[in-house]
Design an enzyme around this catalytic site. Structure first.
Site, PDB file in Angstrom:
ATOM      1  N   HIS A 203      14.601   0.489 -39.186  1.00  0.00           N
ATOM      2  CA  HIS A 203      14.621  -0.719 -40.018  1.00  0.00           C
ATOM      3  C   HIS A 203      13.256  -1.376 -40.197  1.00  0.00           C
ATOM      4  CE1 HIS A 203      14.056  -3.765 -36.860  1.00  0.00           C
ATOM      5  NE2 HIS A 203      14.736  -2.953 -36.094  1.00  0.00           N
TER       6      HIS A 203
HETATM    7  N1  UDP Z   1      22.441  -2.878 -32.438  1.00  0.00           N
HETATM    8  C1  UDP Z   1      23.786  -3.059 -32.700  1.00  0.00           C
HETATM    9  N2  UDP Z   1      24.359  -2.277 -33.664  1.00  0.00           N
HETATM   10  C2  UDP Z   1      23.673  -1.333 -34.362  1.00  0.00           C
HETATM   11  C3  UDP Z   1      22.289  -1.160 -34.065  1.00  0.00           C
HETATM   12  C4  UDP Z   1      21.706  -1.954 -33.106  1.00  0.00           C
HETATM   13  O1  UDP Z   1      24.452  -3.889 -32.077  1.00  0.00           O
HETATM   14  O2  UDP Z   1      24.253  -0.665 -35.231  1.00  0.00           O
HETATM   15  C5  UDP Z   1      21.827  -3.735 -31.405  1.00  0.00           C
HETATM   16  C6  UDP Z   1      21.168  -2.992 -30.281  1.00  0.00           C
HETATM   17  O3  UDP Z   1      22.113  -2.710 -29.260  1.00  0.00           O
HETATM   18  C7  UDP Z   1      20.077  -3.947 -29.821  1.00  0.00           C
HETATM   19  C8  UDP Z   1      19.750  -4.737 -31.070  1.00  0.00           C
HETATM   20  O4  UDP Z   1      20.782  -4.465 -32.015  1.00  0.00           O
HETATM   21  O5  UDP Z   1      20.579  -4.838 -28.839  1.00  0.00           O
HETATM   22  C9  UDP Z   1      18.422  -4.335 -31.648  1.00  0.00           C
HETATM   23  O6  UDP Z   1      18.234  -4.990 -32.852  1.00  0.00           O
HETATM   24  P1  UDP Z   1      17.265  -4.448 -34.004  1.00  0.00           P
HETATM   25  O7  UDP Z   1      17.036  -3.012 -33.837  1.00  0.00           O
HETATM   26  O8  UDP Z   1      17.842  -4.919 -35.304  1.00  0.00           O
HETATM   27  O9  UDP Z   1      15.935  -5.323 -33.788  1.00  0.00           O
HETATM   28  P2  UDP Z   1      14.667  -5.147 -32.853  1.00  0.00           P
HETATM   29  O10 UDP Z   1      15.146  -4.911 -31.464  1.00  0.00           O
HETATM   30  O11 UDP Z   1      13.836  -4.043 -33.398  1.00  0.00           O
HETATM   31  O12 UDP Z   1      13.951  -6.457 -32.970  1.00  0.00           O
END
Ligand code: UDP
Length: 357
Positions: A203
């Site tokens: 993403h």
């Molecule tokens: N996550 C979720 N469902 C999904 C993909 C990710 O619940 O289909 C959760 C994952 O377990 C983690 C969080 O989303 O706790 C990560 O968020 P994201 O990847 O959007 O953001 P980042 O961590 O890169 O800031």
């Protein structure tokens, strides 16, 4: 004592559940938490689903700010948060992570001279043009209570001499994401019919440039000949994926809720991601993770060779993924604390505010 919690994106709903849970359990009579949702993530699967799953308090203020470019979004958020702060007059503002909602919350608060607590302070990818890195650095600079998730994050703040500002307090109590993982592990460590696949999430804005996403997809299509791929697609990539993916060995789904996604990590062979949180969660489940980035703020897992950086622009990187000898994860390595971070964070916030009042 009144705390204004500012949320806007999926990982923030998840992280905030750890702290809100402790407030409800132990500080109900002492702390009143008011939640603001900026609207940065608004799809059901990216937002509401987590409020249901974690029984989060309904946001009192929903700002509905989404779909704008970074500057318009951040500017509008600052403007609207200013009004919310004026109305609520909180004793402290709580922000999480590194999104535009984090930055807007930090700037609005410091301008109103309200102390800020930053959960996930001190992380640095050292990529200074990355939006999240800019958000982190500015938020750390204006925050009063800085809660680092790792030893390395705390060291970063000392290297940047943030400890020389005497209004700041810097702590490392561990990572709230480990608290949540432990709390829900009994529902996530369950075998499913589909297993032994690569779990993929993408993403990051940089990876969604057409030249890069096309290279990633080409590689995933080659990789899928070797082992199935499960790909819960973030709204930012869903349309592009549907257009260009041809292989039926790549299973594209909607974004999952937290527990379903945890089960998907547990049943995978390994994880391929550009997400910050997912890099760590792979480690919590003792899975290796290929990080589709040139650098990461979660560098301790790279140093241990549990996670491996993959340049998303590299041709045929799928060959590296197939041939890489993966390192077994040592269960005694605990860079993220022991699952009690949220307890200690809220205790520290309460004690620090109490002294002020
Ligand atoms: N996550 C979720 N469902 C999904 C993909 C990710 O619940 O289909 C959760 C994952 O377990 C983690 C969080 O989303 O706790 C990560 O968020 P994201 O990847 O959007 O953001 P980042 O961590 O890169 O800031």
């Amino acid at each position: 004592m009144k705390i204004l919690t500012i949320l806007g994106a999926r990982p923030q709903f998840i992280k905030s559940s750890a702290i809100s849970n402790i407030i409800n359990l132990k500080y109900k009579d002492k702390i009143r938490e008011i939640v603001v949702h900026t609207g940065q993530h608004y799809d059901y699967e990216m937002s509401k689903v987590f409020f249901k799953e974690f029984k989060l308090k309904k946001p009192k203020h929903f700002l509905k700010i989404s779909g704008l470019n970074h500057l318009e979004m951040t500017g509008k958020m600052i403007f609207m948060l200013d009004r919310v702060i004026l109305k609520e007059k909180p004793d402290l503002i709580l922000v999480y992570g590194d999104t535009n909602s984090t930055l807007a919350g930090a700037i609005a608060s410091v301008k109103k001279r309200i102390p800020i607590a930053h959960v996930e302070a001190g992380l640095r990818s050292k990529n200074n043009i990355m939006q999240e890195e800019i958000n982190r650095i500015i938020t750390d600079r204006v925050s009063k209570l800085l809660f680092c998730p790792t030893v390395g994050a705390k060291k970063n703040l000392f290297k940047e001499k943030f400890n020389n500002f005497n209004e700041k307090k810097i702590f490392n109590f561990g990572d709230v994401m480990l608290d949540i993982h432990k709390r829900y592990s009994f529902s996530m460590y369950k075998k499913s019919k589909l297993n032994d696949y690569y779990l993929v999430t993408i993403h990051r804005e940089e990876n969604c440039e057409i030249k890069i996403i096309e290279n990633i997809i080409n590689n995933l299509e080659q990789l899928a000949k070797h082992r199935k791929i499960l790909f819960p697609a973030h709204p930012r990539v869903k349309q592009i994926l549907k257009k260009i993916i041809k292989s039926d060995k790549i299973i594209i789904t909607e974004p999952m809720n937290y527990i379903k996604f945890g089960k998907a990590i547990y049943n995978s062979f390994a994880v391929i991601t550009d997400s910050g949180g997912v890099q760590k969660e792979s480690f919590f489940f003792k899975k290796n993770c290929f990080v589709l980035r040139n650098e990461t703020e979660w560098s301790e897992l790279i140093k241990k060779n549990y996670n491996v950086l993959i340049n998303p622009l590299k041709k045929n990187f799928y060959r590296d993924i197939i041939s890489m000898k993966l390192k077994k994860i040592n269960i005694n390595y605990k860079p993220y604390g022991n699952g009690y971070a949220s307890n200690r964070i809220i205790k520290s916030i309460y004690n620090n505010l109490l002294k002020k009042n």
